[in-house]
Design a protein around this motif. Sequence first.
Motif, short mmCIF file in Angstrom:
data_model
loop_
_atom_site.label_atom_id
_atom_site.label_comp_id
_atom_site.label_asym_id
_atom_site.label_seq_id
_atom_site.Cartn_x
_atom_site.Cartn_y
_atom_site.Cartn_z
N ILE A 124 13.51 -17.97 -53.27
CA ILE A 124 14.94 -18.70 -53.97
C ILE A 124 15.76 -18.50 -55.02
O ILE A 124 16.06 -18.14 -55.72
CB ILE A 124 15.48 -19.70 -52.95
N GLN A 125 14.16 -19.60 -55.82
CA GLN A 125 14.96 -19.84 -57.67
C GLN A 125 14.98 -18.07 -58.15
O GLN A 125 15.74 -18.22 -58.92
CB GLN A 125 14.33 -20.41 -57.62
N CYS A 126 14.49 -17.42 -58.11
CA CYS A 126 13.69 -15.86 -58.04
C CYS A 126 14.98 -15.26 -58.00
O CYS A 126 15.52 -14.10 -58.87
CB CYS A 126 12.80 -15.08 -58.31
N SER A 166 18.51 -15.59 -57.47
CA SER A 166 19.42 -16.40 -58.13
C SER A 166 19.37 -16.10 -59.09
O SER A 166 20.50 -16.18 -59.77
CB SER A 166 19.16 -18.32 -57.81
N GLN A 167 18.17 -15.59 -60.63
CA GLN A 167 18.50 -15.18 -61.57
C GLN A 167 18.76 -13.83 -61.36
O GLN A 167 17.65 -13.34 -62.26
CB GLN A 167 17.16 -15.33 -61.72
#
Length: 785
Positions: A665-667, A669-670
């Motif tokens: 999910i963090q990936c 977002s980018q």
Amino acid sequence: MQNRLLGIHMIVQNEEHHLARCLDSFKSIGSECFITDTGSTDRTPEIARHYGATVLHIRWEDDFAYARNISLPLASTEWILCLDADEHVIQGLEELLDYLPKVHKSVSRLRITIENQIGEGAGESVIFQPVRLFRAHQGYRYAGRIHEQLVRGGTRDGGEQEGDDQDMNDSFAYEKGWIAEHEPLAPLRLVHDGYLPSTIAKGDKPLRNLKLLQRELADRPGQPFHLYNVGVTYCQLGYIEQAAEAFTESFLHTPLHAPYRSTLVRDYAKVLLAMGRYDEAHGLLAGERQRYAGYADLHLIYGEILEQQGLEERAYKSYARATDCREGFNGADLKDNNKAEIRGIHQQAIEQTDKPGSDELCEGKSSDDVHREPAQMERHYVTDMGCDSYKAYTTMGRLAQKRGFLQESAHLYSLALSSEITYAPAWTGLADVLQQSGETDESIAETLLARRKEHSKKEDSYPGAVIYDDGLVHVVHALASSGAYGQALNLLHGDPRNTRIKHEDYLYWMLCANRVSDALHYVRNHWSEELSDVRNLQPEQRVDLALTYWANELSVSESFVAAAEPQERKGWRLLNGLLDAGEQVHVEDDRDGKTVHQTLQAATELSKNILIRAVQTGQLAFANKLYEKMAAINPEHDGNGVYSRWLAAVLYRQGYTMAAADLLIQCMSQGDLDAESHFYLGEAVYAKGHYDQALILFQQALELNPEQRQARAGAAVCYMKLALGVIRHELTRSPADKVLMAQQTVLEQQLRTAEGIPWRTVFHARERRNQLADQAHFIMHDREG
């Protein structure tokens, strides 16, 4: 005194590692022995003479039949047994000497049983029964440059030589297309291990065979038997596409009565299955398994094909049919005595196997359309050991477990162990399903030990039975495979030396059980840090030793680092310093930055192997620490999120789905997700029942990689579930709408098939445990600042 009943004839070349074992297994009967040496440069002739053999020296002419025929006229015995040096007796030699004088004079050829080992594990053998025994001075000779055949009295009408394939053979010699005679089976059993993968890798047998086969095909273009053996050789060499081409051509031209045809069908189907050509494999076996109805291997392969197509009920039925192929088996142990144990859709499948012609009808054929072999053709198929028993039961147990019939699954795994107590997949399957059923680790251990004890009692009930005294090994490995590392270690009482447990397995289990201080004590007692000791470690063992020290907040020694491969040493030193809290790490630069780049690159590649092992052993806190340390010294190491996505995939496959999803999910977002990452995230959302969101992620995965089969199947399942939800909603308002009801029935059937396709990530007991474990939070650092 030399017996005049049976003589041994062999051809050899550089067989010093096998010959003594072979001849030793026949030493007790004092047989006449002729060994034709085709140019050995090792101690082979010397070993042969030591055993009293007559050694004949000839030049190798690229012709096996020519070499075999050299010694045949010299025989002074009544019977000749032809052997290869990498074969040896395991059973029936004394019985053979009693049997041969009683053979009727009209019988001049006999078959024996050979176990051709194709793997190192128990049961990894192919059984075949070639003609290897024949009466001397009866006009027999060999013909064929390779895969030579025993012939008698020249050729048959039409110029085709009479005989059968020595390697891939059947129970009959053929004459004018029909049965000429049935060779009895002699009570002799050999083991052949010359085609183990490890043995093939050391030599050039497949390349030699391919060369000879190509010469045969140059002389006889399109000969289907040689084309079949070309396919077998390509399989041994790992050239699967070329193997498929050869099998296809052979299959198109092989006569229905050819002795090797059933084996060709089996191997052809295996190759198609391995290549993912499921429709072709299905079409091949839909008819052929009816022709060879007693061939368990075909039913087992057919079941695997059906599973890949999502047809799980029919797959189970095909597996069950394989168990009906056992000699003298009437189905009682599965269909009668234990029928009460079988439940649900699998009971229905078993009952269907009792209906004559049910297979033909489900394939859209009438019973008249299926051309079977004549009833008088009793088959002795080339078969993988256990296809008609423990392998079939294990596949049935796995499928029952997948469908949620856990009690039935445990029963089927137990049936497999009743057939072969050393079959590891049945042990691990039983432990896995017990864990899935909610059993405690202590209860799982008790059940497995009781199963082992029950088998020991059965062995004790047979006079003269050999007691299998290291069954604890299978129990311990099964417990470890299910993630019950503590119980596995407890059974060993802190010392694996009295069993066949390897030191590296024991250390790995201690790390998995988080007994890091015990692991350190064990390492110090069993591994020296001297250069000579650590240099011989395998890569995973080396990482486990390093993890043991680092998990105890210690550094590895300089001798450990010095024993690593030269290209890895800089990486080891950097990581060792990086994980030492009291040491400041500096990477010395040079004018062009080359040293920094090489050191960081070595450390990054090495850190991946260490992170994989840390996640596998459940050392997530250490894995997170290493991940952060690498990010701190090299902010550019995760360009475009490649490193983070890679780590997320490692976490996900080991069952740490929450940690993986958090990282993905963090990936996301980018904007850094690739097709695999989209699939994993979609699968995680699907498991929570959010089919609309999962569908979007699967579609995004397909946009990035249209060939991703798993994402395509996942998207199809989501579409069906959403459509079914709409229909069910409408039926609440119009419960009598027959059109909607019919659509619901059709869609539910299609959904069962789609869900049956193996598209989801398979999580076994260890991964299921990890899904419930505390999962470290992997911080993704800002790559721009």
